[in-house]
Motif scaffolding. Sequence first.
Motif, PDB file in Angstrom:
ATOM      1  N   VAL A 162       0.861  -1.188   0.000  1.00 11.38           N
ATOM      2  CA  VAL A 162       0.000   0.000   0.000  1.00 11.38           C
ATOM      3  C   VAL A 162       0.896   1.236   0.000  1.00 11.38           C
ATOM      4  N   ILE A 188      -7.151   7.205   3.231  1.00 12.14           N
ATOM      5  CA  ILE A 188      -7.619   6.022   2.500  1.00 12.14           C
ATOM      6  C   ILE A 188      -6.566   4.913   2.529  1.00 12.14           C
ATOM      7  N   GLY A 189      -5.295   5.283   2.454  1.00  9.92           N
ATOM      8  CA  GLY A 189      -4.232   4.268   2.461  1.00  9.92           C
ATOM      9  C   GLY A 189      -4.196   3.503   3.771  1.00  9.92           C
ATOM     10  N   THR A 222      -7.326   1.335   4.169  1.00  9.00           N
ATOM     11  CA  THR A 222      -7.284   0.146   3.301  1.00  9.00           C
ATOM     12  C   THR A 222      -6.278  -0.871   3.821  1.00  9.00           C
ATOM     13  N   PHE A 252      -1.622  -1.526  -4.109  1.00  9.50           N
ATOM     14  CA  PHE A 252      -2.610  -0.454  -4.029  1.00  9.50           C
ATOM     15  C   PHE A 252      -1.847   0.853  -4.213  1.00  9.50           C
ATOM     16  N   ASN A 303      -1.933   4.218  -4.146  1.00  7.50           N
ATOM     17  CA  ASN A 303      -2.868   5.154  -3.529  1.00  7.50           C
ATOM     18  C   ASN A 303      -2.254   6.530  -3.294  1.00  7.50           C
ATOM     19  N   ASN A 312       0.964  12.037  -8.348  1.00 10.72           N
ATOM     20  CA  ASN A 312      -0.245  11.357  -8.847  1.00 10.72           C
ATOM     21  C   ASN A 312      -0.011  10.564 -10.133  1.00 10.72           C
ATOM     22  N   LEU A 359      -5.752   4.257  -7.313  1.00 12.53           N
ATOM     23  CA  LEU A 359      -6.725   5.196  -6.772  1.00 12.53           C
ATOM     24  C   LEU A 359      -6.684   6.470  -7.600  1.00 12.53           C
ATOM     25  N   SER A 380      -9.687   9.402  -9.078  1.00 16.13           N
ATOM     26  CA  SER A 380     -10.589  10.378  -8.457  1.00 16.13           C
ATOM     27  C   SER A 380     -11.649  10.715  -9.490  1.00 16.13           C
ATOM     28  N   VAL A 429     -12.138  -0.835  -2.034  1.00 15.29           N
ATOM     29  CA  VAL A 429     -10.854  -1.397  -2.482  1.00 15.29           C
ATOM     30  C   VAL A 429     -10.759  -2.855  -2.033  1.00 15.29           C
TER      31      VAL A 429
END
Length: 254
Positions: A8, A15-16, A19, A81, A83, A108, A134, A136, A219
Motif C-alpha cells: 500500500v 484512504i491508504g 485500506t 494499491f 494510492n 499522482n 486510486l 478520483s 478497495v
Amino acid sequence: MSPRTAVVTGASSGIGAATARQLAAAGYHVVLTARRAERLEALAKELTAAGHSATAYALDVTDRPAVDAFAASLDSVDVLFANAGGAFGADPVATGNPDDWRAMFEVNVMGVLNAVQALLPKLVTSGDGTIVVLSSTAGFTAYEGGGGYVAAKHGTHAIAATLRLELSGEPVRVIEIAPGMVKTDEFAVTRFRGDSDKAAAVYAGVAEPLTADDVADTVAWAVTRPSHVNIDLLVVRPRAQAAQHKVHRVVEEG
Ligand code: 8X3
C-alpha cells in the motif's frame, strides 16, 4: 501457506491507512509505505498487536531509485494499491503555480508509474496479481480551481486504462477506484496549505461525505473478488454528491 502480500502506498493516513487495515484483516501480509516512517511504524504495530501481519517501509514514490530498491527488497507481491497522491493548491489554470502542478504530476502520475513499473515483474510472477489505482472523479470531470489536480488525475486514470489493455493475457488485474467527496484528515487541509477554514468549507453542510473507511471497503471488496473478476472502474461518491457540482448542502438557519 504464507499469506499473500499487499503493498500500500500512501499508507500513513486516510484512504491508504484505512485500506491497509482492511487488507490486513482480510488476511494479507500488508507492506505499508509512505514518507512518514513514524506513522507507518505505529500502524504496523497496531496491526501486529491485533494479530495481523504488517511491515513498514519508508518510501517516497516519486524517488525512482528508492522505489526500485524497495521492490528489490520484497520476496513476492500479489497486490499493489497505488494510492499515494494529493492536491496542492486550488488556483485557476490562469494563475496556478507551475511548481504545484509539477508536484501533483510527480506524485499522482509518476508516483503511480514508478510503483507499477518497479513491482510489475513480481505481480506477474505471482501468477495472480492485482493492481488497484486510486484515481478520483477529478480524473473524469473538470471543475473550477481543480487545475493541476484535475490534469494529474486524468493522467492517473490514463495509466490504469492503458495498463489494463497492455496487460491483457497476463495474470494481473488492473482495478481503478475513483472516489468523489471523501472527508479525510489531510486531503483538503493539504490542498489549502493548512487553512482549516477553507478545508472545512469543502464539506460544509454535507451531511455525510464519504470516509476513508468507505473507500477502503470498495478497495478491499474489489481485491477480494475471485481472480477472473476485474472491477475495471468503480466510481464512489457520497449520496449528497450526485455529480461533481451537484452537492446537497443543508444550510443552517440563523
Ligand atoms: C478528490 C475529489 O472532488 O476534490 O479526489 O476532486 S475532488
